[in-house]
Design a protein around this motif. Sequence first.
Motif, PDB file in Angstrom:
ATOM      1  N   TRP A  97       0.826  -1.205   0.000  1.00 58.52           N
ATOM      2  CA  TRP A  97       0.000   0.000   0.000  1.00 58.52           C
ATOM      3  C   TRP A  97       0.864   1.259   0.000  1.00 58.52           C
ATOM      4  O   TRP A  97       0.574   2.226  -0.713  1.00 58.52           O
ATOM      5  N   ASN A 103      -4.765  -1.020  -3.157  1.00 56.93           N
ATOM      6  CA  ASN A 103      -5.799  -0.028  -2.845  1.00 56.93           C
ATOM      7  C   ASN A 103      -6.017   0.016  -1.338  1.00 56.93           C
ATOM      8  O   ASN A 103      -6.163  -1.019  -0.691  1.00 56.93           O
ATOM      9  N   ILE A 104      -6.054   1.216  -0.775  1.00 61.12           N
ATOM     10  CA  ILE A 104      -6.218   1.353   0.673  1.00 61.12           C
ATOM     11  C   ILE A 104      -7.520   0.728   1.166  1.00 61.12           C
ATOM     12  O   ILE A 104      -7.619   0.274   2.311  1.00 61.12           O
ATOM     13  N   LEU A 107      -6.730  -2.765   2.304  1.00 63.71           N
ATOM     14  CA  LEU A 107      -5.681  -3.021   3.300  1.00 63.71           C
ATOM     15  C   LEU A 107      -6.232  -3.699   4.555  1.00 63.71           C
ATOM     16  O   LEU A 107      -5.723  -4.758   4.972  1.00 63.71           O
TER      17      LEU A 107
END
Length: 256
Positions: A97, A103-104, A107
């Motif tokens: 990340w 993609n956050i 996460l």
Amino acid sequence: MADAEFGGMSIKEVEIEGKHKPLQPHWYEVYVQPCIAELLGSTLFIFIACCSVIENVESTGRLQPALAHGLALGLNIAFLGNISGGHFNPAVSLAAWLIGGLNIVLLLPYWVAQMCGGAIGAALAKAMTAGERYVNATGGAFSAITSDEQIPAAIVGEIVMTLFLVLAVCMGAINEKTKTPLAPFCIGFTVTADILAGGAVSGACMNPARAFGPALVANYWDYHWLYWVGPMVASLIAGLLLRLLIGGREIRLFLK
């Protein structure tokens, strides 16, 4: 006969444009399937990892766990990597990340999937192995540290060994300039090398999910925090290295 007109374009032109328009991936493939792959891969990896420790033959020393960990991780990445990236490790997901490889939104779900996979894998290892061996090996949990005097060396070891692993992932599988189809095996070999080199110092965890699963199932939490702090610090260092110094143009923040 002239082609029929449709909104200022002929039907033939509309058909050609439709053929060349790339298909958008389904939301399931973007958000759900990667988490399932992380859950499955973490389960399989940590099951093999715990079994290799519990069933380790004394005469082989660290060789058996080192080979089992490295081979299991490399194979998991080879067949699941194109779905989720093949992290199976919260520290790797954090670094991915940080450099723009994850993609956050994914996460936290990745971390949850990896933790659950760790617990399931450790539980399966407990179900398969003999009770006496399981107890003697603390269920595959990390028990190399027995006193506070070992903490500094163990922290340094976990940071450096995890940094080596995370760099292998980021440079071999994410960074455009250096990524290679051999990345799954390079990553697996890195784990094997780390365990052979530092297994006696800290256990060479490099993976909070690998530490969490057997600790939960065996209820063994001695110095467990160390296996979170070391790997996560290493992820931050790896992110800085790629963002500032060794990453490709798409990752570096300066001097592009």
